[in-house]
Design an enzyme around this catalytic site. Structure first.
Site, PDB file in Angstrom:
ATOM      1  N   ASP A 130      34.619 -54.833  19.207  1.00 29.14           N
ATOM      2  CA  ASP A 130      33.600 -55.157  20.212  1.00 29.14           C
ATOM      3  C   ASP A 130      32.746 -56.333  19.701  1.00 29.14           C
ATOM      4  OD1 ASP A 130      32.118 -54.772  22.541  1.00 29.14           O
ATOM      5  OD2 ASP A 130      30.772 -53.296  21.621  1.00 29.14           O
TER       6      ASP A 130
ATOM      7  N   GLU B  87      34.379 -63.754  26.656  1.00 28.83           N
ATOM      8  CA  GLU B  87      33.169 -63.573  27.482  1.00 28.83           C
ATOM      9  C   GLU B  87      32.658 -64.926  27.948  1.00 28.83           C
ATOM     10  OE1 GLU B  87      30.203 -60.708  26.384  1.00 28.83           O
ATOM     11  OE2 GLU B  87      28.547 -61.982  27.034  1.00 28.83           O
TER      12      GLU B  87
ATOM     13  N   GLY C 235      21.804 -51.642  25.426  1.00 30.17           N
ATOM     14  CA  GLY C 235      20.699 -50.768  25.053  1.00 30.17           C
ATOM     15  C   GLY C 235      20.142 -49.967  26.212  1.00 30.17           C
TER      16      GLY C 235
ATOM     17  N   SER D 261      27.051 -51.250  30.304  1.00 32.34           N
ATOM     18  CA  SER D 261      27.273 -50.446  31.512  1.00 32.34           C
ATOM     19  C   SER D 261      26.892 -48.986  31.377  1.00 32.34           C
ATOM     20  CB  SER D 261      28.730 -50.580  31.961  1.00 32.34           C
ATOM     21  OG  SER D 261      28.926 -51.882  32.455  1.00 32.34           O
TER      22      SER D 261
ATOM     23  N   ASP E  29      28.051 -47.379  25.382  1.00 32.51           N
ATOM     24  CA  ASP E  29      27.613 -46.922  24.060  1.00 32.51           C
ATOM     25  C   ASP E  29      26.312 -46.130  24.181  1.00 32.51           C
ATOM     26  OD1 ASP E  29      27.023 -46.554  21.412  1.00 32.51           O
ATOM     27  OD2 ASP E  29      26.957 -48.647  20.854  1.00 32.51           O
TER      28      ASP E  29
HETATM   29  P1  13P Z   1      25.433 -50.096  26.684  1.00 35.61           P
HETATM   30  O1  13P Z   1      24.349 -50.431  25.707  1.00 35.61           O
HETATM   31  O2  13P Z   1      24.976 -50.215  28.091  1.00 35.61           O
HETATM   32  O3  13P Z   1      26.069 -48.790  26.415  1.00 35.61           O
HETATM   33  O4  13P Z   1      26.567 -51.211  26.513  1.00 35.61           O
HETATM   34  C1  13P Z   1      27.530 -51.121  25.501  1.00 35.61           C
HETATM   35  C2  13P Z   1      28.329 -52.371  25.373  1.00 35.61           C
HETATM   36  O5  13P Z   1      28.348 -53.251  26.215  1.00 35.61           O
HETATM   37  C3  13P Z   1      29.110 -52.510  24.140  1.00 35.61           C
HETATM   38  O6  13P Z   1      29.754 -53.749  24.050  1.00 35.61           O
HETATM   39  O1  G3H Z   2      27.382 -54.279  21.692  1.00 29.77           O
HETATM   40  C1  G3H Z   2      26.735 -53.272  21.807  1.00 29.77           C
HETATM   41  C2  G3H Z   2      27.176 -51.943  21.368  1.00 29.77           C
HETATM   42  O2  G3H Z   2      26.272 -51.012  21.882  1.00 29.77           O
HETATM   43  C3  G3H Z   2      27.318 -51.849  19.878  1.00 29.77           C
HETATM   44  O3  G3H Z   2      26.092 -51.706  19.303  1.00 29.77           O
HETATM   45  O4  G3H Z   2      26.137 -53.439  17.513  1.00 29.77           O
HETATM   46  O5  G3H Z   2      24.503 -51.497  17.464  1.00 29.77           O
HETATM   47  O6  G3H Z   2      26.942 -51.145  17.012  1.00 29.77           O
HETATM   48  P1  G3H Z   2      25.900 -51.964  17.722  1.00 29.77           P
HETATM   49 ZN    ZN Z   3      28.768 -55.383  24.950  1.00 30.34          ZN
END
Ligand code: 13P
Ligand code: G3H
Ligand code: ZN
Length: 342
Positions: free
Chosen positions: A83, A142, A190, A225, A268
């Site tokens: 990610d 992206e 977030g 999302s 997340d």
């Molecule tokens: P959220 O913070 O909305 O769960 O988004 C997670 C996300 O886009 C991870 O790449």
């Molecule tokens: O990109 C956003 C995801 O919620 C991952 O979060 O970078 O804190 O692991 P993080």
């Molecule tokens: Zn993201």
């Protein structure tokens, strides 16, 4: 089943007209929660790890946990996705480790904060596509920039400052050859996305529809999302948490997206909320407990429940056994033949 490419999962999702949740993990309990939810709902799975997750866990641990998941749940197609890769090197190290899919987020410079130019984004994404496709690994790119900052990653702001330009999206896909395209439509990472239930002035579903019209065969990805459900906020606050009132992306808007080309939905925060609420509850109700299993088990169960719900809402439930895994070598051969044909 071995770990599979994300391209295969998303192609199947497009055929079936459904979306696939991509859930972030940092540890064993989160992987277990997702796999149990997938078994219960018979769903294919995308598990993703951010740079922060790779650092937190030492990514080799995560990778071997993923192999364990593939072995323990052989009936489930399972993707291991990076990610928000911030550079060519980050993506390369994930591919070398065994990730079957990577996101090259070239919308930001490698500092993870400064918006990149279109040309910078194309150049680095194209370079990642070359090395990834040679190994049958999927690439998500992206275009446009999300709002907010998560784990030091993000340009900040409201999410409306760098909404995706549909013309640029078309050019970006043509120039990079990405398998999936993340777009910016006003969401942010977030818990604090919107200060009231979002309408079209802050959640730009019209932009998503315009992009899908121009790129009907491209798998679109919605980041940021989480729906940030009120009941999960309430549990946290009931047991001593201090979340301010906030709104996420309503599930019905995600479902509108799925009807219009969205195949991957990143979640997340909702899982973080579910886990934290469950742990707070145990701490408040059973202060005598000190065995980590006494709070990690309910936390894992709360995440499983949430993931199973999202798998059903996104439509991936019931589609876990629709197909056999295409080996990565075969995916690589397919990419090579497409390149020759062009
Ligand atoms: P959220 O913070 O909305 O769960 O988004 C997670 C996300 O886009 C991870 O790449
Ligand atoms: O990109 C956003 C995801 O919620 C991952 O979060 O970078 O804190 O692991 P993080
Ligand atoms: Zn993201």
């Amino acid at each position: 089943m071995p770990l599979v490419s994300m391209r295969q999962l998303l192609d199947e999702a497009a055929k079936g007209g459904y979306g696939v949740g991509a859930f972030n993990v940092n540890n064993m309990e989160q992987i277990q929660a997702i796999m149990e939810a997938a078994r219960e709902t018979k769903a294919p799975v995308i598990i993703q790890a951010s740079r922060g997750a790779r650092a937190y866990s030492q990514d080799k641990y995560l990778y071997h946990l993923m192999l364990a998941a593939a072995e323990l749940y052989p009936e489930i197609p399972l993707v291991m996705h990076l990610d928000h890769g911030n550079s060519f090197e980050t993506c390369k190290s994930a591919i070398d480790l065994g990730f079957t899919s990577v996101m090259m987020d070239g919308s930001l410079l490698p500092d993870g904060k400064t918006p990149a130019t279109f040309d910078q984004n194309v150049e680095v994404t194209r370079a990642v596509v070359e090395i990834a496709h040679a190994k049958g690994v999927t690439v998500e790119g992206e275009i446009g920039v999300l709002g907010g900052i998560e784990d030091g990653h993000g340009a900040g702001g409201t999410g409306l400052e760098h909404v995706t330009d549909p013309d640029q999206a078309v050019e970006f896909v043509a120039k990079t050859g990405v398998d999936a395209l993340a777009i910016a439509i006003g969401t942010s990472h977030g818990a604090y996305k919107f200060s009231s239930k979002p309408d079209g002035s802050v959640l730009k579903m019209d932009i998503l529809l315009a992009i899908h019209k121009r790129l009907p065969n491209v798998h679109l990805v919605m980041h940021g999302s989480s729906s940030v459900p009120k009941d999960l906020q309430d549990v946290i606050n009931q047991y001593g948490g201090k979340l301010k009132p906030t709104w996420g992306v309503p599930v019905e808007e995600i479902q509108l997206g799925i009807r219009n080309g969205v195949r991957k939905i990143n979640v997340d925060t909702d899982n973080r909320l579910a886990i934290t609420g469950a742990i707070r509850k145990v701490f408040a109700e059973k202060p005598e407990e000190f065995d980590p299993r006494s709070y990690l088990k309910p936390a894992r169960e709360a995440m499983k429940k949430l993931v199973a719900l999202r798998m059903t809402q996104f439509g991936q439930a019931g589609h876990g056994s629709d197909y056999q895994a295409i080996p990565l070598a075969e995916m690589a051969a397919q990419y090579a033949s497409e390149t020759v044909a062009v």
